[in-house]
Design an enzyme around this catalytic site. Structure first.
Site, PDB file in Angstrom:
ATOM      1  N   SER A  24       7.153  20.111  11.620  1.00 33.05           N
ATOM      2  CA  SER A  24       7.967  19.111  12.197  1.00 33.05           C
ATOM      3  C   SER A  24       7.379  18.599  13.377  1.00 33.05           C
ATOM      4  O   SER A  24       7.947  17.283  13.126  1.00 33.05           O
ATOM      5  CB  SER A  24       8.481  20.442  12.606  1.00 33.05           C
ATOM      6  OG  SER A  24       9.686  21.098  11.851  1.00 33.05           O
ATOM      7  N   HIS A  58      13.571  23.521  18.297  1.00 31.85           N
ATOM      8  CA  HIS A  58      13.312  22.672  17.824  1.00 31.85           C
ATOM      9  C   HIS A  58      14.522  21.832  17.972  1.00 31.85           C
ATOM     10  O   HIS A  58      14.190  20.371  18.725  1.00 31.85           O
ATOM     11  CB  HIS A  58      13.657  22.696  16.020  1.00 31.85           C
ATOM     12  CG  HIS A  58      12.947  23.618  15.116  1.00 31.85           C
ATOM     13  ND1 HIS A  58      11.594  22.620  15.147  1.00 31.85           N
ATOM     14  CD2 HIS A  58      12.660  23.930  14.768  1.00 31.85           C
ATOM     15  CE1 HIS A  58      10.782  22.858  14.015  1.00 31.85           C
ATOM     16  NE2 HIS A  58      11.141  23.880  13.473  1.00 31.85           N
ATOM     17  N   ASP A  92      14.419  17.023   8.023  1.00 35.17           N
ATOM     18  CA  ASP A  92      13.902  18.220   8.606  1.00 35.17           C
ATOM     19  C   ASP A  92      14.815  19.727   8.067  1.00 35.17           C
ATOM     20  O   ASP A  92      15.922  19.932   8.973  1.00 35.17           O
ATOM     21  CB  ASP A  92      13.207  18.479   9.804  1.00 35.17           C
ATOM     22  CG  ASP A  92      12.153  19.726   9.953  1.00 35.17           C
ATOM     23  OD1 ASP A  92      12.139  20.010   9.048  1.00 35.17           O
ATOM     24  OD2 ASP A  92      11.794  19.904  11.171  1.00 35.17           O
TER      25      ASP A  92
END
Length: 203
Positions: A24, A58, A92
């Site tokens: 990521s 994230h 993602d």
């Protein structure tokens, strides 16, 4: 604006690797380096405290200007939506999407590999083909970066659904890699373009 350079940009990029390999982070770095508008397609859902913490981490790491689209299942539609507001799209991830998709199917908890797994192969690949059709129709200069896990290097799962999941994800990854201009394999945070290595390989 250099339209020749824009036309040369890869339309599909695959970033794959094991857990905590830096997938990521690498995908987000590619997007930032492009200097273009970015949209982030998130497939994860906050199903438990651990996942909520992961999602929060994230989100905190993304640029504030990025637009986020949360879509656990309908990837083709999500990419079409993202392409209307951004030039670089990050998806993602395929790993979580496939888990979501499998558990959305009837009888997912009673998988018998010899009778029902083909149903999952065919269904998941149809969903993937719909996604790839959308990617192929994107305007010049648009790029989709897909993040996925490589799960075929570990032990064989002990239960049927786990084995089906591993096998279907392997097929999904192969199909995306075949369509992608760049395929980066992540190892300890370092990305190696294995598509270029593959194309240059000689006996």
């Amino acid at each position: 604006m250099n339209t020749d350079k824009q036309a040369e940009r890869p339309r599909l990029v695959l970033v794959l690797g094991g857990a905590r390999s830096g997938k990521s982070t690498f995908a987000e770095r590619l997007a930032l380096q492009s200097g273009r508008q970015v949209a982030f397609i998130a497939t994860a859902t906050a199903s438990d405290d651990d996942m909520r913490d992961r999602i929060a981490r994230h989100q905190a790491a993304r640029a504030a200007t990025w637009q986020t689209i949360e879509e656990p299942l309908q990837l083709a539609a999500a990419v079409e939506q993202a392409a209307r507001v951004a030039d670089v799209l990050i998806l993602d991830c395929m790993t979580v999407w496939l888990s979501n998709w499998l558990f959305s199917q009837e009888q997912a908890g009673q998988v018998e590999e010899d009778t029902i797994s083909a149903q999952y192969y065919d269904g998941a690949l149809r969903e993937l083909d719909a996604l790839l059709d959308v990617v192929s129709a994107l305007e010049p200069g648009k790029t989709l970066i897909v993040v996925t896990n490589e799960v075929g290097l570990g032990i064989v799962p002990a239960y049927a659904l786990g084995r089906v999941y591993r096998d279907v994800l392997g097929l999904v990854n192969q199909r995306i890699a075949a369509a992608a201009s760049r395929v980066y394999l992540m190892v300890a945070g370092l990305g190696v373009d294995i598509k270029r290595l593959h194309e240059n390989a000689e006996l």
